[in-house]
Structure formats: C-alpha cells, structure tokens
Design an enzyme around this catalytic site. Structure first.
Site, PDB file in Angstrom:
ATOM      1  CG  HIS B 124      -2.444   0.898   1.507  1.00  0.00           C
ATOM      2  ND1 HIS B 124      -1.626   1.844   1.890  1.00  0.00           N
ATOM      3  CD2 HIS B 124      -3.709   0.310   1.538  1.00  0.00           C
ATOM      4  CE1 HIS B 124      -2.636   2.954   1.537  1.00  0.00           C
ATOM      5  NE2 HIS B 124      -3.825   2.256   1.548  1.00  0.00           N
ATOM      6  CG  ASP B 201       0.487  -2.583   6.400  1.00  0.00           C
ATOM      7  OD1 ASP B 201      -0.294  -2.944   6.896  1.00  0.00           O
ATOM      8  OD2 ASP B 201       0.214  -1.917   4.802  1.00  0.00           O
ATOM      9  CD  GLN B 204      -7.352  -4.254   3.633  1.00  0.00           C
ATOM     10  OE1 GLN B 204      -8.019  -5.097   3.882  1.00  0.00           O
ATOM     11  NE2 GLN B 204      -7.255  -3.032   3.153  1.00  0.00           N
ATOM     12  CE  LYS B 227      -7.313  -0.955   6.241  1.00  0.00           C
ATOM     13  NZ  LYS B 227      -8.038   0.227   4.480  1.00  0.00           N
ATOM     14  CB  CYS B 365      -3.899   3.129  -1.934  1.00  0.00           C
ATOM     15  SG  CYS B 365      -5.030   4.417  -1.051  1.00  0.00           S
TER      16      CYS B 365
HETATM   17  C1  LIG Z   1      -2.464  -3.085   3.211  1.00  0.00           C
HETATM   18  C2  LIG Z   1      -3.074  -1.112   3.871  1.00  0.00           C
HETATM   19  N1  LIG Z   1      -1.698  -0.994   4.192  1.00  0.00           N
HETATM   20  C3  LIG Z   1      -2.449   0.760   5.331  1.00  0.00           C
HETATM   21  C4  LIG Z   1      -3.678   0.800   5.302  1.00  0.00           C
HETATM   22  C5  LIG Z   1      -3.427   2.313   5.514  1.00  0.00           C
HETATM   23  O1  LIG Z   1      -4.592   2.375   6.777  1.00  0.00           O
HETATM   24  P1  LIG Z   1      -5.036   3.293   6.929  1.00  0.00           P
HETATM   25  O2  LIG Z   1      -5.466   4.178   5.675  1.00  0.00           O
HETATM   26  O3  LIG Z   1      -6.106   2.855   8.413  1.00  0.00           O
HETATM   27  O4  LIG Z   1      -4.359   4.603   7.755  1.00  0.00           O
HETATM   28  C6  LIG Z   1      -4.329   0.251   4.030  1.00  0.00           C
HETATM   29  C7  LIG Z   1      -5.104   0.996   3.982  1.00  0.00           C
HETATM   30  O5  LIG Z   1      -5.987   1.083   2.540  1.00  0.00           O
HETATM   31  C8  LIG Z   1      -3.650  -1.244   3.833  1.00  0.00           C
HETATM   32  O6  LIG Z   1      -5.450  -1.182   3.240  1.00  0.00           O
END
Ligand SMILES: Cc1ncc(COP(=O)(O)O)c(C=O)c1O
Lengths: 150, 407
Positions: B124, B201, B204, B227, B365
């Site tokens: 991401h 990370d 998800q 999430k 993203c």
């Molecule tokens: C794999 C992954 N990492 C990081 C994020 C970032 O999360 P946040 O926007 O809640 O900080 C997301 C959110 O879409 C994600 O899907």
C-alpha cells in the site's frame, strides 16, 4: 435493471464508448497534450491541428471509463472548425453544465454535449467528463505538458 | 455454510438494514473500511454519556473511570494480538501513522546513507511513501522484492535482496489490492537470521485471521481500527519492548513526558512516550468493544467462514466471460479484485452502486501493483464476516447485467 442510470449512461455514450470518434494518433499535430486523472488512472493524449486560430482537426488516444471516452470523443467532433475562443467558451459552458451549480442551465447552449449533463448528479464522475476539456484548455493555451485533474 | 451465525451478526450492524438507491445495501468495500456493530456504537455513546473525562490527568472520579476504560482497551488489544505487555501497545491514528512513526523514530535513529530498506511490490502507498521520505532524509535506499503474475511475492528474489546493508524489512501481511497473504513467519525468520528487524503491515490481515505477534516474532505490527469494525481515527503500533525503549519519541507534548524544565525534558515510560497529547479516548474504547465483539464470535471461525465466501465468489467470478481476476495467490484473504473486458472499473462501480452494491473501483492506493498488471485500475469486492452467499449472487448477477448493457 439499470433504470436509475438512464440519465448518466445514455445510448449516445455507449455508442461513443464502443466506437470512439477521432481515435487515432495525429501525425504532424501542432499541439499534443496528455491528460491524466490520478484518481481513476484515466489517461488520454489529445492532438490538435491548427489553421491560424481555428482548430482544423482534433484526435485522441488513451483509455478511460465510458464517460471520459464519450466525452473526449464528442469533444473532438464538436470543436473541429471552431476558433480557439469558441472552443474556450464551450468549455466554460460545459463546465457550468457538469458542475450543476446553475439550475436553469440551458442545455441547448452545448448542443450534443448535453448527453453528458447526467454527471452533475454523480459528483464522483464529474472529473471523468471534464478531463477531456481540461486537456483541450491546456492544448489551446499551448501548454505542451501533461495536465492532471487533481 | 457451516454453522456460522451470519444472520445474527448482520442484525448487530444497523447500517446493513439501509436501503441504497432503494435497494438493500450489499456492502462489499470492507477492505477500505468496514461497518460498525451496535456494541461499538454503544460503547462510544456510553463513554460520552457516563464516563468521559481526560485520561491520566485527574484524581476525580470521571477521569479515573475514563482512564480505566482507556487502559482496559489497551489490555484487550494486547491480548487480541498476544503481545507480551501493554507497554508494547501504542495507540496511533492508524496503520499509516504507525508506519510513519517507525520510519521517523526507529528509522532516523538507525538508518544511514547507503543502508537499505526492503519492501515488496505489493505494498500500500502507506508502506512505500514513509520509507521514500526516510530515504530522502538519510540517503538510504529502498529495495523492492518482485511479485509474480498470481500476485504472490517471489520469495527466492526477496531472500536474495536481504543484504548486509539491509536495516529494516517492511512487508504487508495481507495485500489490499490483491488479497495475497504473505508468508510472514518465514520472512521474519529469514530477516532475523541476519539480525534485521521486520515491520508487518497488518491493516488488512487483522480483521480476517487470528494474529499472534509473539508467534510471528515480528518486531513491529501495525493496524487500523476502522478495518476491524472499530471507529476510524484509531490504530495500533505494536513494537517489541526493547526496540521501543531504545527509540526516540516521535512527537513531543503532554502525556509523553515525566518531567519538563526549560533546560531539559525527561520522557515518560512506554507506551506513553509515544502518545503525546490527548488521545482519541472514545475511539480507543470503541476499539476495545470491537475486540470483545470479535472474541465472542472467534477469529478462527471468522477466517473459516470468509474462506468459504471467497471460494464461492471466486468460482462464480470465473464463470463470467470477459472477467479477469487480478490476484490469484494460493494463500488469499477475502478480496476479489477484477477487471472486465472493455468496461472500465469506474463504470462498474457506478453501475453496481445503482443496484445498492458498494465495491471499490480504482488503484487501491497501490499504483505500482496496477502498473505491474498493466491495468489503470481494478474493481474490488472485499468481504467481511457479515457478508453472505446471497449477496455474492447479487453481485455476480449485477456484473452479468452490466456486461450485457455495455454489449
Ligand atoms: C495494506 C494496507 N496498509 C495500510 C493501510 C493504511 O491504513 P490507514 O489509511 O487506515 O492508515 C491500508 C488501508 O487501506 C491498507 O490496506
């Protein structure tokens, strides 16, 4: 099944999406500008052939959604033969129509572009329709670079 | 489906009863954010109605109640991911802030010009950009391990990229664009063999499977509450105590200090050293309520149910002519990313919305993933524990109808 969408996806739009007009690279173009919508990844290259301050020919290449493809296809048709000023005036009107701020907007002012009026009900899709025109605007101002809707 | 109480769960989520464009909502955008059960909503209302004051600051009753609830939620998070101690649970705004915290605190203190940070090609943007910023600040180099056409990490290439210069490995546990679940335990072991810390990370992964940070042995684990059926604006950085102790603070302010004079400041102990300012108290309490809710159902049961949903959706999707699934990893979470021949994902998104179906259309993203598969965007249906086979049928019927309309 998609009755609610009739105003947005009119048959003319499907037609232009299936068979986009002026969909070609232009050899010896006088202006060539790239338009990019980073939100959806839509990308197009607009080509113009000028005859003095008149647009003698317009064509495009690229890929986008049905709204953006139909919009650029219709645009290349309608601006051919127009002066730069006439094209800019049309852009202004088109912009007014798609952003929907004027409730009494006269659709006749934009001719067949009126089929795109439906986007004003879909704020997430307005940029799809206006990308072509922002790109044209940059081309007319002779900005030989890529432009972005963001 | 095997005994999963999905109807009972659905009844706990008030928004699932909404009509969208006069049709029952079919919410399949759970990877972007998921909906909240009444228990989470109530926990926030109750806090503000009965127990709210600032935390860690007062001797009065409400401050004590508020602090108890706030710290109680920290313990729930600790237990949920099986961390060793509450000190290892730092509350932040979300996965993004957690990664930025590690980059700016751990990264700036430990990473120098010429050092390498290793990520994968399926990250991401939030696990790319903070490292690029750190690289710009320090002169370090970002290395990217490639993926294959199924959307899986090419592990052998990843291993080769671990070098003497690698100072940190930062990898997504489950990809939001592809659904791929990475072999994170193996990744951690390989990096540790060379003494390199690993950030996972988990944005998800966290709502879809039981996560045990001690078993994974990762050094940092980050996720967002929104999430995980919890409020937006709250997230968690888990870090091993020894690493966190050695790291400089990220932001300065109240709560993160023990003693301040104009000459010098003594920082507070963990976890408060990293929690400057008044936190998002109600959202933390909401996160605790979400964890209680999930524990009552059981993460293993949720994982099994969602695997059935994904298998069902994948089988149905494969029968649709002109549909191409993007991301067919062997180990996958409940995400179905796809493109249709000659129909742009944005048109798919608008058309399905008119049927009450919420999916995501775009680059998720993860622009480098889109470039790799040579698509400008994909349509993505992402499932949660409250989704049903019937909803998948509605989705598939919608896709078939829109293909017909576009003709
Ligand atoms: C794999 C992954 N990492 C990081 C994020 C970032 O999360 P946040 O926007 O809640 O900080 C997301 C959110 O879409 C994600 O899907």
């Amino acid at each position: 099944m998609f009755d609610d969408l009739r105003d947005l996806y009119q048959e003319v739009i499907f037609d232009h999406n299936r068979n986009p007009r002026n969909f070609r690279v232009m050899e010896n173009a006088d202006r060539q500008v790239e338009g990019f919508n980073p939100l959806c990844g839509d990308r197009l290259t607009l080509y113009l052939k000028m005859d003095g301050d008149r647009i003698a020919d317009a064509s495009f290449q690229g890929s986008g959604c049905a709204i953006s493809t139909a919009s650029v296809s219709l645009m290349t048709e309608i601006v051919k033969g127009k002066t730069e000023q006439e094209a800019e005036d049309l852009f202004t009107k088109f912009h007014e129509m798609t952003t929907g701020k004027d409730e009494n907007f006269n659709l006749e002012a934009v001719g067949k572009l009126a089929v795109l009026a439906g986007v004003r009900e879909y704020p997430a899709r307005v940029k799809c329709a206006t990308l072509a025109w922002h790109t044209l605007d940059a081309a007319l101002k002779n900005e030989q670079k890529s432009i972005s809707t963001e | 489906m095997t005994n999963f109480p999905v109807e009972k769960i659905r009844a706990d989520f008030p928004i699932l009863a909404e009509l969208i464009r006069n049709k029952p909502l079919v919410y399949l955008d759970n990877a972007a954010t998921c909906q909240k059960p009444q228990a989470v909503i109530d926990s926030i209302v109750n806090l503000y109605s009965h127990d709210y004051a600032n935390v860690h600051r007062g001797v009065h009753t409400l401050s004590i109640r508020s602090t108890d609830k706030f710290e109680g939620a920290r313990t729930k998070v600790k237990d949920f991911i099986n961390a060793g101690h509450e000190k290892e649970i730092i509350f932040v705004r979300g996965a993004t802030e957690a990664i930025n915290l590690v980059a700016q605190s751990y990264g700036k203190a430990n990473i120098k010009a010429g050092d390498e940070i290793l990520i994968t090609a399926m990250e991401h943007h939030s696990n790319i950009v903070p490292w690029q910023m750190l690289c710009e600040q320090t002169g370090a180099i970002l290395k990217v391990a490639p993926i294959n056409l199924q959307g899986e990490l090419i592990y052998a290439e990843f291993e080769k990229l671990i070098s003497d210069k690698t100072r940190l490995v930062s990898v997504v546990h489950m990809s939001n664009a592809l659904g791929t679940i990475n072999p994170v335990k193996k990744i951690v072991a390989a990096a540790h063999a060379k003494g390199i810390p690993v950030l996972l990370d988990g944005a998800q992964a966290i709502p879809h499977m039981a996560v045990d940070v001690q078993d994974l042995d990762c050094d940092f684990y980050v996720f967002s509450g929104h999430k995980l059926y919890a409020p937006s604006g709250i997230g968690v950085l888990y870090g091993k105590q020894a690493l966190l102790e050695a790291m400089p603070p990220y932001q300065g302010g109240g709560d993160m200090i023990r003693k301040v004079t104009f000459e010098e400041t003594e920082y507070n102990t963990l976890p408060y050293k990293f929690e400057a300012g008044t936190p998002s108290i109600a959202d933390v309490v909401g996160l605790g309520a979400a964890i209680d809710y999930l524990n009552a159902i059981g993460m293993d049961k949720i994982a099994a149910y969602e695997a059935e949903l994904l298998a069902y959706a994948t089988e149905k999707a494969r029968q649709i002519k002109g549909l191409r699934i993007i991301g067919e990893a062997e180990h996958k979470g409940a995400i179905l990313s796809f493109v249709l021949d000659k129909i742009h994902p944005h048109d798919i998104g608008t058309m399905l919305d008119s049927l009450g179906i919420a999916i995501r259309a775009g680059h998720h993203c993860a622009m480098p993933v889109m470039d790799f598969f040579q698509v400008p965007a994909t349509a993505r249906a992402s499932f949660a524990m409250y989704n049903t086979k019937e909803e998948i049928d509605v989705l598939m019927k919608g896709i078939e109808s829109l293909i017909e309309v576009f003709g």
